[in-house]
Design a protein around this motif. Structure first.
Motif, PDB file in Angstrom:
ATOM      1  N   GLU A  11     -14.622  -1.668   2.349  1.00  0.00           N
ATOM      2  CA  GLU A  11     -15.685  -2.091   1.042  1.00  0.00           C
ATOM      3  C   GLU A  11     -14.937  -2.932  -0.212  1.00  0.00           C
ATOM      4  N   THR A  12     -13.508  -2.325  -0.279  1.00  0.00           N
ATOM      5  CA  THR A  12     -12.905  -2.351  -1.007  1.00  0.00           C
ATOM      6  C   THR A  12     -10.885  -2.788  -1.605  1.00  0.00           C
ATOM      7  N   GLY A  13     -10.654  -3.475  -0.139  1.00  0.00           N
ATOM      8  CA  GLY A  13      -9.586  -3.222   0.404  1.00  0.00           C
ATOM      9  C   GLY A  13      -8.258  -2.835  -0.099  1.00  0.00           C
ATOM     10  N   ALA A  14      -8.288  -1.813  -0.301  1.00  0.00           N
ATOM     11  CA  ALA A  14      -7.336  -0.625  -0.066  1.00  0.00           C
ATOM     12  C   ALA A  14      -6.842  -0.435   0.639  1.00  0.00           C
ATOM     13  N   ARG A  15      -5.722   0.038   0.119  1.00  0.00           N
ATOM     14  CA  ARG A  15      -4.918  -0.162   1.961  1.00  0.00           C
ATOM     15  C   ARG A  15      -4.311   1.533   1.816  1.00  0.00           C
ATOM     16  N   ALA A  16      -4.001   1.416   3.656  1.00  0.00           N
ATOM     17  CA  ALA A  16      -3.025   2.705   3.535  1.00  0.00           C
ATOM     18  C   ALA A  16      -1.697   2.852   4.468  1.00  0.00           C
ATOM     19  N   GLY A  17      -0.486   2.931   4.172  1.00  0.00           N
ATOM     20  CA  GLY A  17       0.340   2.424   4.900  1.00  0.00           C
ATOM     21  C   GLY A  17       1.878   3.807   4.860  1.00  0.00           C
ATOM     22  N   LEU A  18       2.940   3.054   5.398  1.00  0.00           N
ATOM     23  CA  LEU A  18       3.336   4.467   5.733  1.00  0.00           C
ATOM     24  C   LEU A  18       5.066   3.227   4.824  1.00  0.00           C
ATOM     25  N   LEU A  19       5.249   3.106   4.327  1.00  0.00           N
ATOM     26  CA  LEU A  19       6.779   2.204   3.877  1.00  0.00           C
ATOM     27  C   LEU A  19       8.037   3.488   4.025  1.00  0.00           C
ATOM     28  N   HIS A  20       8.824   3.146   4.903  1.00  0.00           N
ATOM     29  CA  HIS A  20       9.349   3.554   5.867  1.00  0.00           C
ATOM     30  C   HIS A  20      11.586   3.034   4.595  1.00  0.00           C
ATOM     31  N   THR A  21      12.083   4.231   4.323  1.00  0.00           N
ATOM     32  CA  THR A  21      13.080   3.584   3.049  1.00  0.00           C
ATOM     33  C   THR A  21      14.913   4.632   3.856  1.00  0.00           C
ATOM     34  N   ALA A  22      15.531   4.643   3.472  1.00  0.00           N
ATOM     35  CA  ALA A  22      17.008   5.377   3.559  1.00  0.00           C
ATOM     36  C   ALA A  22      16.644   6.835   3.812  1.00  0.00           C
ATOM     37  N   HIS A  23      15.995   7.008   2.858  1.00  0.00           N
ATOM     38  CA  HIS A  23      15.922   9.032   2.652  1.00  0.00           C
ATOM     39  C   HIS A  23      13.854   9.042   2.532  1.00  0.00           C
ATOM     40  N   GLY A  24      14.002   8.430   3.928  1.00  0.00           N
ATOM     41  CA  GLY A  24      12.213   9.098   4.736  1.00  0.00           C
ATOM     42  C   GLY A  24      11.440   8.531   3.851  1.00  0.00           C
TER      43      GLY A  24
END
Ligand code: PRF
Length: 376
Positions: A11-24
Motif C-alpha cells: 500500500e505505502t512503499g515502506a520497506r523492510a531490509g537488512l543493512l550489513h556493516t563491519a560492526h553488525g
C-alpha cells in the motif's frame, strides 16, 4: 556494506531490509540515537543495548574534531574503541553543525571557515579534510560535506547552494576513494540530497546523488522549519529517484508521526535529537501518547512509565517517581526520560518493520498515528 531488501509494503512503499556493516547487521527501518560527542546524552552503552535495543548510533564530525580531536581518536584506535560501542556508528559530516553552532562562519568554494563554539579558535573544513577526519573517527557510515539551506530560502540561493554541495560531493568521493580505512574495516560514504523545497532542484540533486552509485543515500535540508506537507512532498519526490536497492536516510527527522509517514515514503534510516533533548525537558513519548512528566497530574500515578514497552526501566519505575525525580532535579530523572524516549522510538520502528513484513503497514500506521499524536 550490503543492503538486503526483505519486504516492500504493497500500500505505502515502506520497506523492510537488512543493512550489513563491519560492526553488525542493522534491521531497517531504523532510528539512530544521536551521540554528538560520541556519547548518547545521559545513557550508558549497556543501557543503549539492553534497554533501548539501539542497533547504530550517530556521532558528529564537527564536535569530535574539536574535542577530543583526531590525534586522540587515532591513538584510541577509532571511535568504537574510544567510546566502547562495538556496533555500527554513523558520523555526520559537520556541514550542518558548522552552520548551526559555530561563530563567524564563512563559506567559500574551498570549504567553510569557522570559529569553534568551545574556544573561538579558527578552523577550515573542506570536503577533503572532512573525509580525512571521518577516516580517523572510523565510523561505518560517513556523510558527505554539504550545505543545509535554511528555510525559507530564495530559489537562486537554494540553487547555488545545491550546486556547490554537488561540487563538494564530487570532491568528497575523490578523496574518499584515494584514501584507505585506518582500522582495517570498510567504511561507506553517503551523498546528501539538498535543494530546499524546490521540486526541480530536488529532482536534480537526487539524480546527482544517485549517479555516485554509493552504498546508501541521504536526504538533507528538510525539517528545518518548512510545513510538514512540504517535507513529505520533497521526501516522496526524492525516494522516487534514489535507487531502490540502497538504503535511504532522512537526516534529523523527527517526531514519531514524521517517522511513520516517511517510512511509508520509502525512508529506511532516521536520526533526531528530539527523544533525548525533549526527554531531558520532561516530554515523554510513550505507547499511549505524549506526556509532560512534570505535570501535577502524574504526582500520584503509580503506573509504569510505559507498560507498553517490554522490559527495561520504563516497566520498573513509575510515572509518579519519575515526576518526583524531575521535581528534585535528580540526574536519574534525565536518564530515565532519555531511556523511555529512545526505547519508544526503537520500539516504534521495530513494530513498523513487523507490519511491513506482514504486509499491513498502511492499516497499522492509520491506527498508530492517532495514538502517537495523542497528548495525555
Ligand atoms: N545535512 C547534514 N546533516 C544534517 C542535515 C543536513 O541537511 C539535517 C537537516 N534536517 C540534519 N542533519 N550534513
Amino acid at each position: 556494506m550490503e543492503f538486503e531488501l526483505i519486504a516492500t509494503d504493497p500500500e505505502t512503499g515502506a520497506r523492510a531490509g537488512l543493512l550489513h556493516t563491519a560492526h553488525g547487521t542493522i534491521e531497517t527501518p531504523i532510528f539512530m540515537p544521536v551521540g554528538t560527542v560520541g556519547s548518547v546524552k545521559a545513557v550508558m552503552q549497556e543501557q543503549l543495548k539492553q534497554d533501548v535495543k539501539a542497533q547504530i548510533i550517530l556521532g558528529n564530525t564537527y564536535h569530535l574534531y574539536l574535542r577530543p580531536g583526531t590525534e586522540i581518536l587515532e591513538k584510541a584506535g577509532g571511535l568504537h574503541k574510544f567510546n566502547g560501542w562495538d556496533k555500527p556508528i554513523l558520523t555526520d559530516s559537520g556541514g550542518y553543525q558548522v552552520f548551526s553552532l559555530s561563530a563567524n562562519r564563512k563559506l567559500k568554494e574551498e570549504g567553510a571557515l569557522f570559529q569553534s563554539h568551545i574556544d573561538g579558535s579558527r578552523h577550515l573544513f573542506t570536503p577533503e579534510s572532512v573525509m580525512d577526519i571521518q577516516r580517523s573517527i572510523g565510523a561505518d557510515i560517513v556523510m558527505a560535506f554539504d550545505e543545509c539551506t535554511p528555510y525559507p530560502c530564495e530559489y537562486n540561493d537554494a540553487k547555488k547552494s545545491m550546486e556547490m554541495t554537488h561540487r563538494w560531493l564530487a570532491r568528497c568521493f575523490q578523496r574518499f576513494n584515494e584514501t584507505e580505512p585506518k582500522y582495517g574495516y570498510e567504511q561507506s560514504l553517503f551523498p546528501i540530497v539538498q535543494g530546499s523545497t524546490y521540486k526541480d532542484l530536488r529532482i536534480q540533486s537526487a539524480e546527482f546523488a544517485a549517479s555516485m552509485e554509493a552504498d546508501g543515500n541521504a536526504i538533507g535540508g528538510l525539517s528545518v522549519g518548512e510545513p510538514e506537507q512540504d517535507m513529505y512532498e520533497m521526501c516522496e519526490l526524492v525516494t522516487g529517484i534514489l535507487p531502490k536497492t540502497k538504503p535511504r536516510y532522512l537526516m534529523g527527522v523527527g517526531t514519531p508521526w514524521n517517522i511513520l509517514e516517511c517510512i511509508g515514503l520509502g525512508v529506511d534510516m532516521f536520526d533526531c535529537v528530539m527523544p533525548t533533548r525533549n526527554g531531558r525537558n520532561g516530554m515523554l513519548f510513550t505507547t499511549e501518547g505524549v506526556i509532560n512528566i512534570k505535570n501535577k497530574r502524574w504526582a500520584d500515578d503509580f503506573s509504569p512509565i510505559d507498560a507498553g514497552l517490554d522490559g527495561g526501566s520504563s516497566n520498573t519505575y513509575t510515572k509518579a517517581y519519575l515526576r518526583h525525580l524531575f521535581a528534585a532535579q535528580e540526574i536519574l530523572g534525565l536518564q530515565l526520560a532519555s531511556l523511555q524516549n529512545l526505547s519508544f522510538y526503537l520500539h516504534l520502528v521495530k513494530e513498523a518493520r513487523k507490519h511491513i513484513i506482514a504486509g499491513d503497514y498502511g492499516k497499522w500506521r492509520r491506527e498508530q498515528m492517532e495514538i502517537v499524536k495523542r497528548r495525555l
